[in-house]
Design an enzyme around this catalytic site. Structure first.
Site, PDB file in Angstrom:
ATOM      1  N   ASN A   9       0.876  -1.174   0.000  1.00  0.00           N
ATOM      2  CA  ASN A   9       0.000   0.000   0.000  1.00  0.00           C
ATOM      3  C   ASN A   9       0.913   1.224   0.000  1.00  0.00           C
ATOM      4  O   ASN A   9       1.454   1.608   1.036  1.00  0.00           O
ATOM      5  CB  ASN A   9      -0.888  -0.040   1.252  1.00  0.00           C
ATOM      6  CG  ASN A   9      -1.850   1.127   1.313  1.00  0.00           C
ATOM      7  OD1 ASN A   9      -1.797   2.035   0.481  1.00  0.00           O
ATOM      8  ND2 ASN A   9      -2.716   1.114   2.313  1.00  0.00           N
ATOM      9  N   ARG A  90      -2.662  -2.167  -3.343  1.00  0.00           N
ATOM     10  CA  ARG A  90      -3.863  -1.352  -3.167  1.00  0.00           C
ATOM     11  C   ARG A  90      -3.788  -0.192  -4.156  1.00  0.00           C
ATOM     12  O   ARG A  90      -2.797   0.553  -4.187  1.00  0.00           O
ATOM     13  CB  ARG A  90      -3.915  -0.804  -1.746  1.00  0.00           C
ATOM     14  CG  ARG A  90      -5.082   0.133  -1.563  1.00  0.00           C
ATOM     15  CD  ARG A  90      -5.107   0.725  -0.183  1.00  0.00           C
ATOM     16  NE  ARG A  90      -6.283   1.563  -0.047  1.00  0.00           N
ATOM     17  CZ  ARG A  90      -6.283   2.738   0.571  1.00  0.00           C
ATOM     18  NH1 ARG A  90      -5.177   3.215   1.119  1.00  0.00           N
ATOM     19  NH2 ARG A  90      -7.386   3.424   0.667  1.00  0.00           N
ATOM     20  N   HIS A 179     -12.901   2.636   0.137  1.00  0.00           N
ATOM     21  CA  HIS A 179     -12.869   1.634   1.209  1.00  0.00           C
ATOM     22  C   HIS A 179     -13.550   0.334   0.767  1.00  0.00           C
ATOM     23  O   HIS A 179     -14.004  -0.447   1.604  1.00  0.00           O
ATOM     24  CB  HIS A 179     -13.600   2.117   2.490  1.00  0.00           C
ATOM     25  CG  HIS A 179     -12.904   3.202   3.243  1.00  0.00           C
ATOM     26  ND1 HIS A 179     -13.595   4.175   3.934  1.00  0.00           N
ATOM     27  CD2 HIS A 179     -11.591   3.469   3.432  1.00  0.00           C
ATOM     28  CE1 HIS A 179     -12.738   4.995   4.518  1.00  0.00           C
ATOM     29  NE2 HIS A 179     -11.516   4.589   4.220  1.00  0.00           N
ATOM     30  N   ARG A 240     -11.582  15.328   7.432  1.00  0.00           N
ATOM     31  CA  ARG A 240     -12.432  15.711   6.302  1.00  0.00           C
ATOM     32  C   ARG A 240     -13.838  16.048   6.778  1.00  0.00           C
ATOM     33  O   ARG A 240     -14.369  15.406   7.681  1.00  0.00           O
ATOM     34  CB  ARG A 240     -12.523  14.577   5.275  1.00  0.00           C
ATOM     35  CG  ARG A 240     -11.210  14.201   4.662  1.00  0.00           C
ATOM     36  CD  ARG A 240     -11.424  13.217   3.496  1.00  0.00           C
ATOM     37  NE  ARG A 240     -10.193  12.525   3.192  1.00  0.00           N
ATOM     38  CZ  ARG A 240     -10.039  11.196   3.220  1.00  0.00           C
ATOM     39  NH1 ARG A 240     -11.064  10.414   3.486  1.00  0.00           N
ATOM     40  NH2 ARG A 240      -8.876  10.661   2.953  1.00  0.00           N
ATOM     41  N   GLU A 383      -7.997  -5.429   5.532  1.00  0.00           N
ATOM     42  CA  GLU A 383      -7.864  -5.117   4.104  1.00  0.00           C
ATOM     43  C   GLU A 383      -6.706  -5.879   3.470  1.00  0.00           C
ATOM     44  O   GLU A 383      -6.786  -6.282   2.309  1.00  0.00           O
ATOM     45  CB  GLU A 383      -7.701  -3.601   3.920  1.00  0.00           C
ATOM     46  CG  GLU A 383      -9.016  -2.874   4.191  1.00  0.00           C
ATOM     47  CD  GLU A 383      -8.869  -1.388   4.452  1.00  0.00           C
ATOM     48  OE1 GLU A 383      -8.409  -1.034   5.560  1.00  0.00           O
ATOM     49  OE2 GLU A 383      -9.207  -0.592   3.566  1.00  0.00           O
TER      50      GLU A 383
END
Ligand code: ADP
Length: 397
Positions: A9, A90, A179, A240, A383
């Site tokens: 990743n 990823r 996601h 965010r 993940e």
């Protein structure tokens, strides 16, 4: 043949890696290289032998991956012994082009490069990770696992924004969602926990980490999700804003003279919990709230109120709901968030058991009462395991 996959990743200044057994999810080793290109970098490698931390200069992503390979050599386990089958990457944005993971070749790289305008912070770093790994592991098949792919099953009425049609047709402006790897993994695990077939289950997944997103999953397929063209839309996140009146950026430009970049930065990096309470880490926020810090209390309330609104909306989208599932750092660990978000929803068949909710346990579990019509679950996301599984599926297809 081993089932070991190297999962990578790559971020703009970091590279996370792990070697995962795709059949069991067991990590053989994992690590994080941070502050790439920033003078002094930091490398943490975790293996059965323990954890080693090194500070060194890491000018490029190639140096980062080489440092990871050196750590496998020095601290184990040896990559030769692990007998890697493939590398799984990823990749944040797969646009409308990728509805599943795909073998990496030059054509895929060109397509992911075309998608850079949709994910200017993420896709270039992901591509750099791919370039470097292809150079260092030229004999291994490499697979791209897209954050957006799981949400490609959204119907047009869910992914279309009500804007001039040429925005979508000419510029690809629509909801993509992110996601996806986590939402896919967690909804499958929920079915397993409930001993139900995923194709027969309606689930609302709440992924609450640094980034936060909700999804409505019908019969194993995502039908609605809260993040949009970019990861900015939807729930309140660490830094965010999530949803806001789309007129606000124009107002800020006209009234405050803020530039596009200033607004983009403010909404992505200085809003959410950080904007409201000065703190984006949820554990810190919880400490402030425990000392009755007013801003932290309001931030918590705004955060949970937004989750509750999405649960109600997705309940209506799905019609019937079998489970609400909490995952990621906050979702897995904050009993307060789970309780506040779903409090008073008995008429919707949702009843949390306070003792189960606050029990100091980890792992996948049910936190609703036995009589709750809708199961409320906590399911740790994984993940890396999902990327490893999808990688082997592609390689062995
Ligand atoms: P990422 O999106 O980077 O993968 P994580 O899923 O690791 O993020 O979630 C990070 C968030 O989870 C942080 O805000 C962190 O404070 C929060 N978190 C981690 N552990 C706990 C805990 N025990 N209680 C409350 N929040 C926690």
């Amino acid at each position: 043949m081993s089932d070991h996959v190297l999962v990578i990743n790559a971020g703009s200044s970091s590279l996370k890696y792990s070697v995962v057994d795709a059949s069991t999810g067991e990590p053989a080793a994992a690590g994080l290289v941070e502050r790439i290109g920033e003078g002094e970098g930091r490398h943490v490698h975790r293996s059965p032998a323990g954890e080693t931390e090194t500070t060194l200069s890491i000018p490029t992503h190639e140096d980062a991956l080489r440092s990871a390979m050196d750590a496998f050599e020095a601290d184990g386990p040896s990559l030769a012994d692990l007998d890697l089958e493939a590398v799984g990457h990823r990749v944040v944005h797969g646009g409308s082009r990728f509805s599943a993971s795909a073998l990496i070749d030059d054509a895929l790289i060109a397509e992911v490069t075309d998608l850079v305008p949709l994910a200017p912070l993420h896709n270039p770093a992901n591509l750099e990770g791919i370039r470097v790994a292809r150079g260092l592991f030229p004999d291994l098949p490499q697979v791209a696992v897209f954050d957006t792919a799981f949400h490609q099953t959204l119907p047009p009425h869910a992914y279309t924004y009500a804007v001039p049609t040429d925005w979508l047709e000419d510029h690809g402006i629509r909801r993509y969602g992110f996601h996806g790897t986590s939402h896919s993994f967690v909804s499958q695990e929920a079915a397993r926990l409930l001993v139900r077939d995923p194709s027969d289950l309606n689930v609302i997944v709440l992924h609450l980490g640094n980034g936060c997103s909700a999804s409505a999953v019908r019969g194993g397929r995502s039908v609605e999700t809260s993040m949009g063209l970019t990861p900015l839309e939807g729930l309140v996140m660490g830094t965010r804003s999530g949803d806001l009146d789309p007129a606000i950026p124009a107002y800020l430009t006209r009234e405050l003279g803020m530039s596009v970049d200033e607004i983009d930065h403010a909404l992505n990096s200085a809003s959410g919990l950080r904007g409201l309470a000065g703190e984006n880490d949820f554990r810190e926020l919880s400490r402030l709230r425990a000392s009755n810090d007013e801003r932290a209390c309001l931030a918590f309330d705004v955060y949970c109120h937004r989750i509750r609104k999405y649960v109600g909306a997705y309940y209506a989208v799905l019609g019937t709901v079998d489970a609400v599932v909490f995952t990621a750092g906050v979702g897995e660990n904050s009993a307060d968030v789970r309780a506040a978000s779903l409090d008073g929803l008995e008429r919707l068949g949702i009843t949390i058991d306070p003792d189960r909710n606050s029990a100091p346990v980890t792992g996948a579990r049910r936190i609703s009462t036995d009589g709750s019509e809708v199961a409320v679950l906590v399911v740790p996301t994984n993940e890396e395991w999902q990327i490893a599984r999808e990688t082997l599926t592609v390689v062995r297809a």
